[in-house]
Design a protein around this motif. Sequence first.
Motif, PDB file in Angstrom:
ATOM      1  N   ALA A 162       0.907  -1.196  -0.016  1.00 22.32           N
ATOM      2  CA  ALA A 162       0.174   0.028   0.009  1.00 22.32           C
ATOM      3  C   ALA A 162       0.825   1.164  -0.009  1.00 22.32           C
ATOM      4  O   ALA A 162       0.510   2.232  -0.574  1.00 22.32           O
ATOM      5  N   ARG A 163       1.898   1.166   0.710  1.00 23.86           N
ATOM      6  CA  ARG A 163       2.835   2.448   0.931  1.00 23.86           C
ATOM      7  C   ARG A 163       4.216   1.953   1.479  1.00 23.86           C
ATOM      8  O   ARG A 163       4.160   1.070   1.807  1.00 23.86           O
ATOM      9  N   ALA A 164       5.205   2.776   0.637  1.00 26.11           N
ATOM     10  CA  ALA A 164       6.735   2.305   1.113  1.00 26.11           C
ATOM     11  C   ALA A 164       7.389   3.579   1.116  1.00 26.11           C
ATOM     12  O   ALA A 164       7.026   4.695   0.428  1.00 26.11           O
ATOM     13  N   VAL A 165       8.291   3.523   2.103  1.00 31.02           N
ATOM     14  CA  VAL A 165       9.228   4.609   2.329  1.00 31.02           C
ATOM     15  C   VAL A 165      10.640   4.030   2.449  1.00 31.02           C
ATOM     16  O   VAL A 165      10.795   2.986   3.082  1.00 31.02           O
ATOM     17  N   VAL A 166      11.420   4.795   1.699  1.00 30.89           N
ATOM     18  CA  VAL A 166      12.847   4.094   1.411  1.00 30.89           C
ATOM     19  C   VAL A 166      13.893   4.996   2.253  1.00 30.89           C
ATOM     20  O   VAL A 166      13.818   6.215   1.859  1.00 30.89           O
ATOM     21  N   LEU A 167      14.730   4.697   2.989  1.00 33.87           N
ATOM     22  CA  LEU A 167      15.545   5.339   3.744  1.00 33.87           C
ATOM     23  C   LEU A 167      17.190   4.778   3.542  1.00 33.87           C
ATOM     24  O   LEU A 167      17.428   3.698   3.532  1.00 33.87           O
ATOM     25  N   PRO A 168      18.192   5.674   3.424  1.00 29.04           N
ATOM     26  CA  PRO A 168      19.284   5.156   3.356  1.00 29.04           C
ATOM     27  C   PRO A 168      19.981   5.053   4.635  1.00 29.04           C
ATOM     28  O   PRO A 168      19.823   5.648   5.749  1.00 29.04           O
ATOM     29  N   VAL A 169      20.974   3.928   4.610  1.00 27.74           N
ATOM     30  CA  VAL A 169      21.395   3.907   6.137  1.00 27.74           C
ATOM     31  C   VAL A 169      23.053   4.053   5.779  1.00 27.74           C
ATOM     32  O   VAL A 169      23.637   3.441   4.776  1.00 27.74           O
ATOM     33  N   SER A 170      23.726   5.084   6.611  1.00 26.91           N
ATOM     34  CA  SER A 170      25.275   5.309   6.099  1.00 26.91           C
ATOM     35  C   SER A 170      26.051   4.503   7.349  1.00 26.91           C
ATOM     36  O   SER A 170      25.782   4.269   8.373  1.00 26.91           O
ATOM     37  N   LYS A 171      27.443   4.428   6.777  1.00 24.99           N
ATOM     38  CA  LYS A 171      28.261   3.689   7.440  1.00 24.99           C
ATOM     39  C   LYS A 171      29.527   4.494   7.075  1.00 24.99           C
ATOM     40  O   LYS A 171      29.817   4.398   5.970  1.00 24.99           O
ATOM     41  N   GLU A 172      30.456   4.692   8.219  1.00 28.95           N
ATOM     42  CA  GLU A 172      31.642   5.369   7.859  1.00 28.95           C
ATOM     43  C   GLU A 172      31.145   6.603   7.019  1.00 28.95           C
ATOM     44  O   GLU A 172      30.240   7.322   7.257  1.00 28.95           O
ATOM     45  N   GLU A 173      31.853   7.161   6.129  1.00 31.38           N
ATOM     46  CA  GLU A 173      31.404   8.475   5.413  1.00 31.38           C
ATOM     47  C   GLU A 173      30.374   8.316   4.536  1.00 31.38           C
ATOM     48  O   GLU A 173      29.872   9.412   3.576  1.00 31.38           O
ATOM     49  N   LYS A 174      29.724   7.045   4.084  1.00 36.74           N
ATOM     50  CA  LYS A 174      28.847   7.160   2.893  1.00 36.74           C
ATOM     51  C   LYS A 174      27.755   6.166   3.109  1.00 36.74           C
ATOM     52  O   LYS A 174      27.732   5.334   3.956  1.00 36.74           O
ATOM     53  N   ILE A 175      26.907   6.195   2.325  1.00 40.53           N
ATOM     54  CA  ILE A 175      25.659   5.200   2.405  1.00 40.53           C
ATOM     55  C   ILE A 175      26.037   3.853   2.220  1.00 40.53           C
ATOM     56  O   ILE A 175      26.687   3.383   1.120  1.00 40.53           O
ATOM     57  N   ASP A 176      25.573   2.948   2.822  1.00 35.75           N
ATOM     58  CA  ASP A 176      26.042   1.576   2.992  1.00 35.75           C
ATOM     59  C   ASP A 176      24.791   0.795   2.388  1.00 35.75           C
ATOM     60  O   ASP A 176      25.060  -0.228   1.447  1.00 35.75           O
ATOM     61  N   HIS A 177      23.601   0.893   2.651  1.00 36.86           N
ATOM     62  CA  HIS A 177      22.418   0.264   2.082  1.00 36.86           C
ATOM     63  C   HIS A 177      21.060   0.958   2.164  1.00 36.86           C
ATOM     64  O   HIS A 177      21.208   1.989   2.799  1.00 36.86           O
ATOM     65  N   LEU A 178      20.050   0.522   1.693  1.00 36.95           N
ATOM     66  CA  LEU A 178      18.850   1.046   1.645  1.00 36.95           C
ATOM     67  C   LEU A 178      17.804   0.020   2.487  1.00 36.95           C
ATOM     68  O   LEU A 178      17.864  -1.063   2.439  1.00 36.95           O
ATOM     69  N   VAL A 179      17.070   0.815   3.315  1.00 31.88           N
ATOM     70  CA  VAL A 179      15.791   0.117   3.972  1.00 31.88           C
ATOM     71  C   VAL A 179      14.750   0.548   3.479  1.00 31.88           C
ATOM     72  O   VAL A 179      14.139   1.739   3.429  1.00 31.88           O
ATOM     73  N   ALA A 180      13.734  -0.369   3.379  1.00 31.98           N
ATOM     74  CA  ALA A 180      12.418   0.128   3.145  1.00 31.98           C
ATOM     75  C   ALA A 180      11.296  -0.109   3.998  1.00 31.98           C
ATOM     76  O   ALA A 180      11.273  -1.479   4.714  1.00 31.98           O
ATOM     77  N   PHE A 181      10.476   0.710   4.528  1.00 32.54           N
ATOM     78  CA  PHE A 181       9.590   0.641   5.479  1.00 32.54           C
ATOM     79  C   PHE A 181       8.206   0.365   4.633  1.00 32.54           C
ATOM     80  O   PHE A 181       7.941   1.350   3.784  1.00 32.54           O
ATOM     81  N   VAL A 182       7.594  -0.729   4.994  1.00 33.63           N
ATOM     82  CA  VAL A 182       6.289  -1.062   4.008  1.00 33.63           C
ATOM     83  C   VAL A 182       5.065  -1.271   4.782  1.00 33.63           C
ATOM     84  O   VAL A 182       5.110  -1.921   5.761  1.00 33.63           O
ATOM     85  N   MET A 183       3.976  -0.482   4.349  1.00 27.99           N
ATOM     86  CA  MET A 183       2.743  -1.205   4.683  1.00 27.99           C
ATOM     87  C   MET A 183       1.834  -1.759   3.549  1.00 27.99           C
ATOM     88  O   MET A 183       1.952  -1.497   2.447  1.00 27.99           O
ATOM     89  N   LEU A 184       1.266  -2.705   4.304  1.00 24.25           N
ATOM     90  CA  LEU A 184       0.635  -3.792   3.267  1.00 24.25           C
ATOM     91  C   LEU A 184      -0.741  -3.415   3.197  1.00 24.25           C
ATOM     92  O   LEU A 184      -1.439  -2.921   4.086  1.00 24.25           O
ATOM     93  N   GLN A 185      -1.375  -3.754   2.064  1.00 24.88           N
ATOM     94  CA  GLN A 185      -2.883  -3.407   1.671  1.00 24.88           C
ATOM     95  C   GLN A 185      -3.721  -4.321   2.700  1.00 24.88           C
ATOM     96  O   GLN A 185      -4.544  -3.734   3.126  1.00 24.88           O
ATOM     97  N   SER A 186      -3.380  -5.669   2.596  1.00 30.83           N
ATOM     98  CA  SER A 186      -3.994  -6.582   3.668  1.00 30.83           C
ATOM     99  C   SER A 186      -2.967  -7.707   4.385  1.00 30.83           C
ATOM    100  O   SER A 186      -1.815  -7.698   3.830  1.00 30.83           O
ATOM    101  N   PRO A 187      -3.331  -7.893   5.462  1.00 25.77           N
ATOM    102  CA  PRO A 187      -2.219  -8.751   6.149  1.00 25.77           C
ATOM    103  C   PRO A 187      -1.861 -10.070   5.434  1.00 25.77           C
ATOM    104  O   PRO A 187      -2.678 -10.591   4.347  1.00 25.77           O
ATOM    105  N   SER A 188      -0.269 -10.361   5.308  1.00 23.46           N
ATOM    106  CA  SER A 188       0.125 -11.469   4.654  1.00 23.46           C
ATOM    107  C   SER A 188      -0.179 -12.629   5.364  1.00 23.46           C
ATOM    108  O   SER A 188       0.089 -12.715   6.411  1.00 23.46           O
TER     109      SER A 188
END
Length: 511
Positions: A433-459
Motif C-alpha cells: 500500500a505504501r513504501a518509504v525508503v531510507l538510506p543507512v550510512s556507515k563510515e562516510e557514505k551510504i551503505d544500504h537502503l531500508v524500505a518501510f512497507v505498509m501492506l494493503q492486507s495482512p500477509s
Amino acid sequence: MFILEKIAEYAKTDRVALINRNERLTFAQMDAYSDAVAACLLAQFGAEDRTPVVIYGHKQTEMLPCMYGALKAGRAYVPVDITVPADRVRDILDTVKPKLFIDLADICSGGEIPADLYGQRVDTAAVQQIFAEYAGQKPDASHWVQDADPCYILFTSGSTGKPKGVPISKANLDNLYREFSAWVADAKGDVIMNQISYSFDVSVVSVYVGMALGKTLYTIDKGMMENLPELYEKLATSQIAVWVSTPSFAEMCVVSPRLDANLLPQMERFIFCGEVLTHKLTETLFARFPGRAVVNTYGPTEATVLVTAMEVTQAMLEDTRPIPIGIPLNEVRFAIVDEAGNELPEGETGELLIISDSVSAGYFGRPDLTAQRFLEWKGEGCVKRGYRTGDAVYRLGQYYYFCGRIDFQVKLNGYRIELEDIENNMMRVTNVARAVVLPVSKEEKIDHLVAFVMLQSPSQLSALKTGLAIKEELKQYLPSYMIPRKIVLRESFPINTNGKVDRKQLALELK
Ligand code: AMP
C-alpha cells in the motif's frame, strides 16, 4: 567533432583503441567500423533524420563503434546497460521512439519488449554484417553531430518512478575536453581503465577524454567484477596507468591486499567521480601506491560528468573535514544559494548551482522538469546555463565540501538513485500500500537502503518471506542495485506536523 577527428588521426597509426578480454580494436578498426555504422544509418534513414539510436548491451566490443557511428551520422545514442530490467527498457524506448534499436544483449529474445516500441532491431550478428557490408564507406564529416546537437542521452533515476533522459551536446563535450583533458594527459602511460557502464556518465572520461588523447581503453566487465581472482589476474596484465571509477569500485578492489603497485606497476593516477571519496580509501591507496596521484572530481550527469578536479593531499587526509569535492574547473562558476536563491558567503552551507558551458540543455522531452532544475545565469558580462544540483555544499577558500543532499536523491555504490523512484515502483508490487525508503550510512557514505512497507492486507507469510517476495517482484521494475537490502513491515507510519510521513522519525528507528 574532436573525438571523431582524433580517432581518424590515430587510425593512421597502429595504436590500439580498445582491449576487451581477448578482443582488440585498433583505432583504424574503430574508425572504419563506426564509419560503416554511420553509412548504414544514412543509407537506411537519410541524412535529415536525427532520431537517437538506442544501444542495449554492456561492454561488448561492438558498443563503441556503434556509439561513434551514431555521432558520425548526426544522431545521438542512448546507451542502456544490461542491468536495466525490461520494464525500464520499455520506458526508455517509449520515450525515445528510436528508428534503430541495436540490441547487443538480446533483450528482445524473451518477448518482453513489444516490437512497436522501436523501428528496426539489429543484434550482434547484424551489426557485424553492417561492419562488413558498409566496409570502406566514409560518410562526409558534414553529417557529424554539430555544436548544440545531442551526442548522447543518459537515463537516470527519476523521482516519479520513470527514468529521465539527460542529453549532452557536442558543445558540452568539447567543454569537458578543453577543461579536463590535462588531468588525464598528465599521465604518460598509454592505458586507461574502461570499467564504468556506458550508461553511466563517469564512463565518458575514458570514452571521450581517454580516447581523444589516443589512450587504450582497457575493459573491465561485469563478469570480471563478479569473479575477483579473474579481475586481479586481468589487472596484473592490463598496464593501466589511469584508473577511472567511482570510489565504490576501488573499495571493492582494495578488499584484497593484492591490489597494490606490484600488481599495477604502471599506475600513475586514480581519478574518482560520482560519490563521496572517503579518507579510508584514500589512505589505503596512498599506502599501497606511494607517490601516485589520487584525484577527486565532482559533477552530475546534467553538467557532463564532472566540473571540478583536485589532487588529494596528505593534509586533507589529516583534516577532520570530508575530502573536498574539488576546485571548479577554469570555465566553471559555482554559486551556493539559500532557499530564496541568495548567494551565501564562504563557510555557509546551501544548494550548489553549477554555471558552465558543460550544463545540458535540459531533460529529454520534459520541459516541466527542465524548468525546475535548469536556469539562465546572467553575470560577469555573459549569460550561461545553470543547473540546480540539489547538493548541499559549502566553500572554504578555493575548496568545496559536500554535506549530502537537500532532497531524496542518494548515491549507493556509485549509482544515482531517487528514493521516490524506488517507493513509486514498490507501490506497484502486489499488496504493497505504501513504501518509504531510507538510506543507512556507515563510515562516510551510504551503505544500504531500508524500505518501510505498509501492506494493503495482512500477509499469510512470515515477515521475512513477505519481504523476500516483495524484493523478488520489485526486480521486474528496478535494477538490482535499487532493491532495498531490508524490508521492514509496519502497520502505520509516523506523521510530521505537515501531515507527511515523518522520515526523520523513521530514520531514528534505524539507529
Ligand atoms: P551522477 O549524475 O550519477 O553523476 O550523480 C551526481 C551526484 O553524485 C551529485 O549531484 C552528487 O550528489 C554526487 N557526487 C558526484 N561526485 C561526487 C563527489 N566527488 N563527492 C560526493 N558526491 C558526489
